[in-house]
Write an enzyme that holds these catalytic residues in place. Structure first.
Site, PDB file in Angstrom:
ATOM      1  CB  CYS A 102      -0.989  -0.002   1.156  1.00 19.71           C
ATOM      2  SG  CYS A 102      -0.276   0.127   2.808  1.00 19.71           S
ATOM      3  CG  HIS A 153      -4.585  -0.512   3.929  1.00 18.20           C
ATOM      4  ND1 HIS A 153      -3.732  -1.147   3.054  1.00 18.20           N
ATOM      5  CD2 HIS A 153      -5.638  -0.073   3.174  1.00 18.20           C
ATOM      6  CE1 HIS A 153      -4.244  -1.107   1.839  1.00 18.20           C
ATOM      7  NE2 HIS A 153      -5.395  -0.454   1.883  1.00 18.20           N
ATOM      8  CG  HIS A 165      -6.732   0.611  -1.447  1.00 24.06           C
ATOM      9  ND1 HIS A 165      -6.843  -0.457  -0.598  1.00 24.06           N
ATOM     10  CD2 HIS A 165      -7.902   0.618  -2.156  1.00 24.06           C
ATOM     11  CE1 HIS A 165      -8.013  -1.053  -0.751  1.00 24.06           C
ATOM     12  NE2 HIS A 165      -8.674  -0.418  -1.707  1.00 24.06           N
TER      13      HIS A 165
END
Length: 203
Positions: A102, A153, A165
């Site tokens: 990510c 994240h 993402h």
């Protein structure tokens, strides 16, 4: 004058939210089996670990925040990056078309869309820029999600409650902040683009 509410932004970007099981929408906190890092990727991870211990080792990153640009321009540039890498698989430590994690995707997107260098990890990204309220999000803002008690994240806000993402299950994709999975996990957002005078005051 630049509007700050999200309602004015263009409608949902290409691709509707699918009905995947919640488990399949997991972020990048876990570390699935991935191909070995290339020498360049390994070097990148090592250099960012050094930056975490010694920020002065990366003066280009210390240039944050960036002078503000038009929100629609940011959206268009980020959409181009997204279309270039959409569907690229998740790869822990990855920062290329072979695969992204990510933070690797965010770092690559900012470099290719804006020519800006960001820190390598979500833990480093979450302390840069300025905090921004969820109802004031603009394209390019970084959005963070809770994973095991930390902001493990992250993605890039694109407008209309959507963000791009690299997820562990689907790779580079677009998701909704209001999905049953992401809504309760939303943690905070950071804005790296600020008015030019503010950027000038933070050399």
């Amino acid at each position: 004058m630049l509007q700050t509410k999200t309602q004015w932004l263009p409608g949902p970007l290409a691709g509707a939210l699918t009905g995947c099981a919640l488990a399949l929408l997991s972020g990048c906190a876990s570390q699935p089996q991935s191909p070995p890092l290339t020498q360049d990727e390994a070097r990148e991870v090592t250099s960012e670990d050094a930056w975490a211990a010694s920020p002065e080792a990366a003066p280009e990153i210390a240039a944050l925040p960036f002078a503000q640009t038009d929100a629609l321009t940011r959206l268009v540039l980020l959409q181009q990056v997204f279309e270039r890498y959409q569907g690229v698989p998740y790869r822990y430590g990855g920062m290329s078309a072979r695969g992204f994690d990510c933070s690797g995707f965010i770092k690559t997107a900012y470099r290719e869309a804006f020519g800006h260098l960001l820190p390598r990890t979500t833990g480093q990204m979450v302390v840069v820029g300025q905090a921004v309220a969820r109802d004031q999000l603009q394209p390019g803002d970084l959005v963070f999600f809770d994973s095991n008690g930390n902001d493990g994240h992250a993605g890039i806000f694109m407008g209309d409650d959507r963000f791009i993402h690299a997820s562990t299950s689907s790779g580079v994709r677009e998701s909704s902040l209001n999905s049953p999975y992401w809504r309760p996990r939303y943690s905070q957002a950071r804005r790296l683009f600020v008015p030019a005078q503010v950027a000038a005051d933070n050399p």
